[in-house]
Write a protein that holds these residues in place. Structure first.
Motif, PDB file in Angstrom:
ATOM      1  N   ILE A  61     -75.335  19.990  11.938  1.00 16.88           N
ATOM      2  CA  ILE A  61     -76.576  20.063  12.505  1.00 16.88           C
ATOM      3  C   ILE A  61     -76.508  19.517  14.330  1.00 16.88           C
ATOM      4  CG2 ILE A  61     -78.524  19.434  13.180  1.00 16.88           C
ATOM      5  CD1 ILE A  61     -79.039  19.150  10.129  1.00 16.88           C
ATOM      6  N   TRP A  62     -75.576  18.163  13.897  1.00 17.40           N
ATOM      7  CA  TRP A  62     -74.810  18.069  15.524  1.00 17.40           C
ATOM      8  C   TRP A  62     -74.013  18.513  15.772  1.00 17.40           C
ATOM      9  CZ3 TRP A  62     -70.127  16.713  16.564  1.00 17.40           C
ATOM     10  CH2 TRP A  62     -69.901  16.272  17.742  1.00 17.40           C
ATOM     11  N   LEU A  63     -73.198  19.377  15.173  1.00 18.74           N
ATOM     12  CA  LEU A  63     -72.210  20.014  16.143  1.00 18.74           C
ATOM     13  C   LEU A  63     -72.650  20.814  16.635  1.00 18.74           C
ATOM     14  CD1 LEU A  63     -69.186  21.229  16.631  1.00 18.74           C
ATOM     15  CD2 LEU A  63     -69.228  21.641  14.109  1.00 18.74           C
ATOM     16  N   ARG A  64     -73.993  22.329  16.284  1.00 19.51           N
ATOM     17  CA  ARG A  64     -74.711  23.420  16.480  1.00 19.51           C
ATOM     18  C   ARG A  64     -75.205  22.597  17.805  1.00 19.51           C
ATOM     19  NH1 ARG A  64     -75.732  26.593  18.899  1.00 19.51           N
ATOM     20  NH2 ARG A  64     -77.101  29.235  19.075  1.00 19.51           N
ATOM     21  N   TYR A  65     -76.425  21.710  17.462  1.00 18.55           N
ATOM     22  CA  TYR A  65     -77.650  21.730  17.756  1.00 18.55           C
ATOM     23  C   TYR A  65     -77.507  20.345  18.689  1.00 18.55           C
ATOM     24  CZ  TYR A  65     -79.043  25.357  15.365  1.00 18.55           C
ATOM     25  OH  TYR A  65     -78.901  26.688  14.570  1.00 18.55           O
ATOM     26  N   GLY A  66     -76.718  19.337  18.266  1.00 15.78           N
ATOM     27  CA  GLY A  66     -76.524  17.978  19.095  1.00 15.78           C
ATOM     28  C   GLY A  66     -77.540  16.857  18.574  1.00 15.78           C
ATOM     29  N   GLU A  67     -77.566  16.338  18.723  1.00 16.90           N
ATOM     30  CA  GLU A  67     -77.993  14.676  18.906  1.00 16.90           C
ATOM     31  C   GLU A  67     -79.038  14.620  18.227  1.00 16.90           C
ATOM     32  OE1 GLU A  67     -76.422  11.627  21.907  1.00 16.90           O
ATOM     33  OE2 GLU A  67     -74.264  12.011  21.015  1.00 16.90           O
ATOM     34  N   GLN A  68     -79.580  14.872  19.349  1.00 15.82           N
ATOM     35  CA  GLN A  68     -81.714  14.727  19.099  1.00 15.82           C
ATOM     36  C   GLN A  68     -81.821  15.923  17.507  1.00 15.82           C
ATOM     37  OE1 GLN A  68     -83.726  16.213  21.994  1.00 15.82           O
ATOM     38  NE2 GLN A  68     -86.033  15.516  21.586  1.00 15.82           N
ATOM     39  N   ALA A  69     -81.487  16.808  16.924  1.00 17.05           N
ATOM     40  CA  ALA A  69     -81.997  17.658  16.405  1.00 17.05           C
ATOM     41  C   ALA A  69     -81.636  16.694  15.140  1.00 17.05           C
ATOM     42  CB  ALA A  69     -81.238  18.939  16.762  1.00 17.05           C
ATOM     43  N   LEU A  70     -80.408  16.556  15.195  1.00 14.52           N
ATOM     44  CA  LEU A  70     -79.578  15.984  14.148  1.00 14.52           C
ATOM     45  C   LEU A  70     -80.301  14.332  13.860  1.00 14.52           C
ATOM     46  CD1 LEU A  70     -77.488  15.397  11.836  1.00 14.52           C
ATOM     47  CD2 LEU A  70     -76.518  13.808  13.571  1.00 14.52           C
ATOM     48  N   SER A  71     -81.237  13.527  14.520  1.00 15.36           N
ATOM     49  CA  SER A  71     -81.538  12.141  14.865  1.00 15.36           C
ATOM     50  C   SER A  71     -83.331  13.785  14.198  1.00 15.36           C
ATOM     51  CB  SER A  71     -82.052  11.852  16.112  1.00 15.36           C
ATOM     52  OG  SER A  71     -82.762  10.998  15.571  1.00 15.36           O
TER      53      SER A  71
END
Length: 365
Positions: A61-71
Motif C-alpha cells: 500500500i505504501w509502495l503504490r499509494y504512499g505514506e498517507q494511504a498506509l497511515s
C-alpha cells in the motif's frame, strides 16, 4: 516525476537496495522493459505490485499509494525512509526552484496570495508588506486600506468570479501613510474541488505604480499638447511620410475650407498645384535622407472651393521614439495669398511703367 508518486518510491527503493532493473525483472519473471515503464510512471497491476513489494520488503500500500494511504489503513505512523541521493537531488531542485521564484517575486514586486472561500482565511507571500506598503494578514486588513470605490468594485467582481468560475482582474489603489498612492494590478482565478465546489481563489498582485504614474504624466502631456495644437492661431498639420494628414487643427481647416475628416482622406501631394509639386517633392526627399533638417517653400494648395491659395509652408521631420525609423512631418502654413497678389499687381505695374518708359524713349529716338 513527483515525489509522492509510485515511480519515485520505486526508484528510491532500487537505489537504496542497489538493484538493477534486470534484477527486479528476473525476480518477478517479467521483462526489463516493464520495470522500466514503472519507474517512468507506468501503471502496475495488483499481482505484480504485491510481488514487487514482497521482493523489496516494503508494504505494498505504501509502495503504490504512499505514506498517507498506509497511515489511514493502519492508523499508524508514516514509513520512515532514509535520505537517498535521489531524494537529495529532488529536494535541491525544489529549493533552487523556490529560490528563483522568490528572487523573481522580489525583483518584479509580485505578491502571490490564496483565499480560502470556506474559512475566509487568506495567505500572502512574504513580500506583501513591501509591495502593498501595509502588513496584510487577513481580508479585514486588506479591505480597510482600500478606497471605498475600489472595495465595492472588487467585491462585486469577486462575487461574479465565484459565481461563474471565470478569471478576474482589477487595478486597485492603496493609499500610504505619507499620502502617496500605490497602484496594484491583481489577477485571480477560482479553484474548485472534485465535486465542483468553489473552495478557494488564488492570484497574483503586481506593483504598477511606476507605470500608472508614467501613463498619467503622458496623458497630461498629450492633453496639454492637444490644447496648444488646437488653440494655436497658426495653421498646423501632422502628416505621415506618404503624405496623408494625421492631425490638423481648426486654423488649417478654416484656411483651406475643408473639414478635418475631408483632409484625412487626401494627401498634401494631391492638394499641391502641379507646377509646385516637383520642387516640393525634391525638398521632401532631401528631408527624408537627412540632408535637410527642415525646409521652407512658397507654394499653392487647392482650396475646398477649387481655387488655389499661396502659402508659405515650413516643414520638419519628427522621428518617433523609441522607434527612430518611424517618423512624421510637422508643417506650419502661413497665408501669403494677399501678399502674392499684391506683389503680382506691383510687378505688373512695374512692367507697365517700364514698357511705357521704353516706348517714350523709342519715340524720342
Amino acid at each position: 516525476m513527483q515525489e509522492h508518486s509510485f515511480a519515485f518510491r520505486l526508484k528510491e527503493q532500487l537505489e537504496l537496495n542497489h538493484l538493477t532493473l534486470q534484477t527486479v525483472a528476473s525476480a518477478l519473471g517479467i521483462s526489463r522493459t516493464a520495470v522500466h515503464k514503472w519507474t517512468k510512471g507506468g501503471e502496475i497491476d495488483y499481482d505484480n505490485l504485491r510481488k514487487l513489494a514482497d521482493f523489496l520488503g516494503v508494504n505494498w500500500i505504501w509502495l503504490r499509494y504512499g505514506e498517507q494511504a498506509l497511515s489511514s489503513v493502519r492508523h499508524a505512523g508514516p514509513v520512515t525512509q532514509p535520505m537517498t541521493d535521489l531524494r537529495r537531488r529532488y529536494t535541491a531542485e525544489i529549493m533552487e526552484s523556490e529560490a528563483r521564484m522568490r528572487l523573481a517575486q522580489q525583483g518584479a514586486r509580485i505578491v502571490t496570495w490564496e483565499w480560502n472561500l470556506i474559512s475566509d482565511e487568506v495567505a500572502y507571500s512574504a513580500n506583501v508588506e513591501e509591495v502593498y506598503g501595509w502588513p496584510i494578514r487577513s481580508n479585514q486588513d486588506f479591505w480597510q486600506h482600500l478606497p471605498p470605490d475600489d472595495v465595492a468594485a472588487m467585491m462585486a467582481m469577486y462575487e461574479q468570479a465565484i459565481s461563474t468560475g471565470e478569471n478576474c482582474e482589477y487595478d486597485f489603489r492603496i493609499p500610504q501613510l505619507d499620502g502617496s498612492l500605490r497602484w496594484i494590478s491583481s489577477r485571480a482565478t477560482v479553484v474548485s474541488d472534485a465535486l465542483g465546489r468553489k473552495i478557494k481563489m488564488v492570484g497574483i498582485s503586481m506593483d504598477n505604480t511606476a507605470r500608472n504614474l508614467a501613463e498619467e504624466a503622458l496623458r497630461h502631456s498629450e492633453a496639454r499638447f492637444r490644447a496648444m495644437f488646437e488653440q494655436s492661431w497658426g495653421a498646423l498639420g501632422y502628416l505621415d511620410l506618404d503624405g496623408r494628414w494625421q492631425r490638423v487643427n481648426q486654423s488649417l481647416c478654416e484656411l483651406l475650407g475643408y473639414a478635418a475628416d475631408e483632409l484625412y482622406t487626401t494627401t498634401w501631394q494631391a492638394l499641391t498645384h502641379p507646377e509646385d509639386l516637383a520642387p516640393n517633392l525634391a525638398l521632401f526627399e532631401q528631408l527624408k535622407r537627412g540632408e535637410l533638417s527642415r525646409y521652407v517653400m512658397e507654394k499653392r494648395l487647392r482650396h475646398q472651393q477649387g481655387h488655389y491659395l499661396w502659402l508659405r509652408v515650413r516643414t520638419s521631420l519628427q522621428r518617433d521614439l523609441p522607434d527612430a525609423s518611424a517618423a512624421h512631418l510637422i508643417s506650419v502654413f502661413e497665408d501669403i495669398d494677399a501678399q502674392r497678389s499684391e506683389l503680382a499687381r506691383l510687378q505688373a505695374r512695374i512692367n507697365e511703367l517700364e514698357a511705357a518708359d521704353n516706348a517714350t524713349a523709342s519715340g524720342r529716338d
